[in-house]
Design a protein around this motif. Structure first.
Motif, PDB file in Angstrom:
ATOM      1  N   GLY A  17       4.119   1.472  -6.319  1.00 33.31           N
ATOM      2  CA  GLY A  17       5.427   1.331  -5.690  1.00 33.31           C
ATOM      3  C   GLY A  17       5.363   0.453  -4.442  1.00 33.31           C
ATOM      4  O   GLY A  17       6.248  -0.366  -4.200  1.00 33.31           O
ATOM      5  N   SER A  18       4.290   0.620  -3.666  1.00 37.30           N
ATOM      6  CA  SER A  18       4.100  -0.209  -2.466  1.00 37.30           C
ATOM      7  C   SER A  18       4.068  -1.679  -2.839  1.00 37.30           C
ATOM      8  O   SER A  18       4.749  -2.507  -2.214  1.00 37.30           O
ATOM      9  N   CYS A  19       3.283  -2.001  -3.846  1.00 35.46           N
ATOM     10  CA  CYS A  19       3.156  -3.399  -4.272  1.00 35.46           C
ATOM     11  C   CYS A  19       4.503  -3.962  -4.719  1.00 35.46           C
ATOM     12  O   CYS A  19       4.885  -5.068  -4.322  1.00 35.46           O
ATOM     13  N   VAL A  20       5.227  -3.210  -5.526  1.00 34.19           N
ATOM     14  CA  VAL A  20       6.518  -3.678  -6.033  1.00 34.19           C
ATOM     15  C   VAL A  20       7.486  -3.933  -4.886  1.00 34.19           C
ATOM     16  O   VAL A  20       8.087  -5.009  -4.792  1.00 34.19           O
ATOM     17  N   HIS A  21       7.626  -2.955  -4.002  1.00 33.75           N
ATOM     18  CA  HIS A  21       8.624  -3.085  -2.932  1.00 33.75           C
ATOM     19  C   HIS A  21       8.219  -4.114  -1.886  1.00 33.75           C
ATOM     20  O   HIS A  21       9.068  -4.872  -1.402  1.00 33.75           O
ATOM     21  N   ILE A  22       6.954  -4.179  -1.558  1.00 35.00           N
ATOM     22  CA  ILE A  22       6.496  -5.189  -0.591  1.00 35.00           C
ATOM     23  C   ILE A  22       6.693  -6.593  -1.165  1.00 35.00           C
ATOM     24  O   ILE A  22       7.194  -7.487  -0.483  1.00 35.00           O
ATOM     25  N   VAL A  26       8.974  -9.480   0.418  1.00 33.34           N
ATOM     26  CA  VAL A  26       8.355 -10.751   0.796  1.00 33.34           C
ATOM     27  C   VAL A  26       9.065 -11.912   0.093  1.00 33.34           C
ATOM     28  O   VAL A  26       9.336 -12.946   0.703  1.00 33.34           O
ATOM     29  N   ARG A  27       9.390 -11.710  -1.173  1.00 33.38           N
ATOM     30  CA  ARG A  27      10.032 -12.767  -1.962  1.00 33.38           C
ATOM     31  C   ARG A  27      11.480 -13.014  -1.533  1.00 33.38           C
ATOM     32  O   ARG A  27      11.903 -14.151  -1.382  1.00 33.38           O
ATOM     33  N   ASP A  28      12.252 -11.944  -1.336  1.00 28.78           N
ATOM     34  CA  ASP A  28      13.693 -12.105  -1.121  1.00 28.78           C
ATOM     35  C   ASP A  28      14.205 -11.565   0.219  1.00 28.78           C
ATOM     36  O   ASP A  28      15.422 -11.550   0.442  1.00 28.78           O
ATOM     37  N   GLY A  29      13.328 -11.081   1.057  1.00 31.21           N
ATOM     38  CA  GLY A  29      13.751 -10.564   2.359  1.00 31.21           C
ATOM     39  C   GLY A  29      14.630  -9.339   2.228  1.00 31.21           C
ATOM     40  O   GLY A  29      14.529  -8.588   1.256  1.00 31.21           O
ATOM     41  N   ILE A  30      15.523  -9.174   3.204  1.00 27.71           N
ATOM     42  CA  ILE A  30      16.381  -7.979   3.184  1.00 27.71           C
ATOM     43  C   ILE A  30      17.404  -8.021   2.055  1.00 27.71           C
ATOM     44  O   ILE A  30      18.089  -7.035   1.807  1.00 27.71           O
ATOM     45  N   HIS A  31      17.491  -9.131   1.364  1.00 28.93           N
ATOM     46  CA  HIS A  31      18.423  -9.252   0.241  1.00 28.93           C
ATOM     47  C   HIS A  31      17.732  -8.980  -1.098  1.00 28.93           C
ATOM     48  O   HIS A  31      18.286  -9.301  -2.154  1.00 28.93           O
ATOM     49  N   ALA A  32      16.554  -8.378  -1.044  1.00 26.36           N
ATOM     50  CA  ALA A  32      15.768  -8.139  -2.256  1.00 26.36           C
ATOM     51  C   ALA A  32      16.524  -7.298  -3.286  1.00 26.36           C
ATOM     52  O   ALA A  32      16.310  -7.450  -4.480  1.00 26.36           O
ATOM     53  N   TYR A  33      17.390  -6.443  -2.824  1.00 25.66           N
ATOM     54  CA  TYR A  33      18.087  -5.544  -3.751  1.00 25.66           C
ATOM     55  C   TYR A  33      19.594  -5.795  -3.736  1.00 25.66           C
ATOM     56  O   TYR A  33      20.396  -4.874  -3.864  1.00 25.66           O
ATOM     57  N   ALA A  34      19.968  -7.051  -3.607  1.00 28.69           N
ATOM     58  CA  ALA A  34      21.375  -7.456  -3.549  1.00 28.69           C
ATOM     59  C   ALA A  34      22.128  -7.118  -4.840  1.00 28.69           C
ATOM     60  O   ALA A  34      23.357  -7.062  -4.845  1.00 28.69           O
ATOM     61  N   ALA A  35      21.408  -6.875  -5.929  1.00 25.05           N
ATOM     62  CA  ALA A  35      22.065  -6.523  -7.191  1.00 25.05           C
ATOM     63  C   ALA A  35      22.772  -5.170  -7.098  1.00 25.05           C
ATOM     64  O   ALA A  35      23.676  -4.896  -7.880  1.00 25.05           O
TER      65      ALA A  35
END
Length: 122
Positions: A17-22, A26-35
């Motif tokens: 879970g750490s790897c996935v969320h980090i 890292v890839r999308d910043g605070i907008h990582a879960y914009a969906a």
């Protein structure tokens, strides 16, 4: 002996879970879960980039707080995933199968929470 195996499963799950969320952050910043249209869900999923590694460290150190935090994080995580993806019930119910791994891991964490607490307390 069983407690070591259960803690190892906790550790593996929270490291994954750490790897996935980090990586997402890292890839999308605070907008990582914009969906997810719900801002609280987005904030929670971003916070998992900190909470998951924290749980992994506390579980590795065999701390009771780590076991409790693991339970709290997983109950919240499973509920947030199911709530955030509830539209799949209408759009394509088969997509809900993708929530099976996190649901099974969450059930495992909750099922072993009290037995691990008792064992670690000794």
């Amino acid at each position: 002996m069983w407690a070591r195996w259960a803690l190892a499963v906790y550790l593996i799950g929270f490291l994954e879970g750490s790897c996935v969320h980090i990586l997402d952050v890292v890839r999308d910043g605070i907008h990582a879960y914009a969906a997810f249209p719900q801002v609280p869900l987005r904030g929670f999923f971003v916070s998992l980039a900190i909470l998951d590694p924290l749980v992994a460290v506390l579980v590795t150190l065999v701390r009771r707080t780590g076991i409790w935090l693991a339970g709290a994080v997983m109950v919240t995580d499973v509920c947030a995933n199911w709530w955030g993806n509830r539209h799949w019930l209408e759009d394509g119910p088969a997509r809900l199968l993708s929530l099976s791994p996190i649901t099974v891991f969450g059930l495992f964490v909750v099922a072993f929470l009290l037995p691990l607490q008792r064992t670690v307390a000794r």
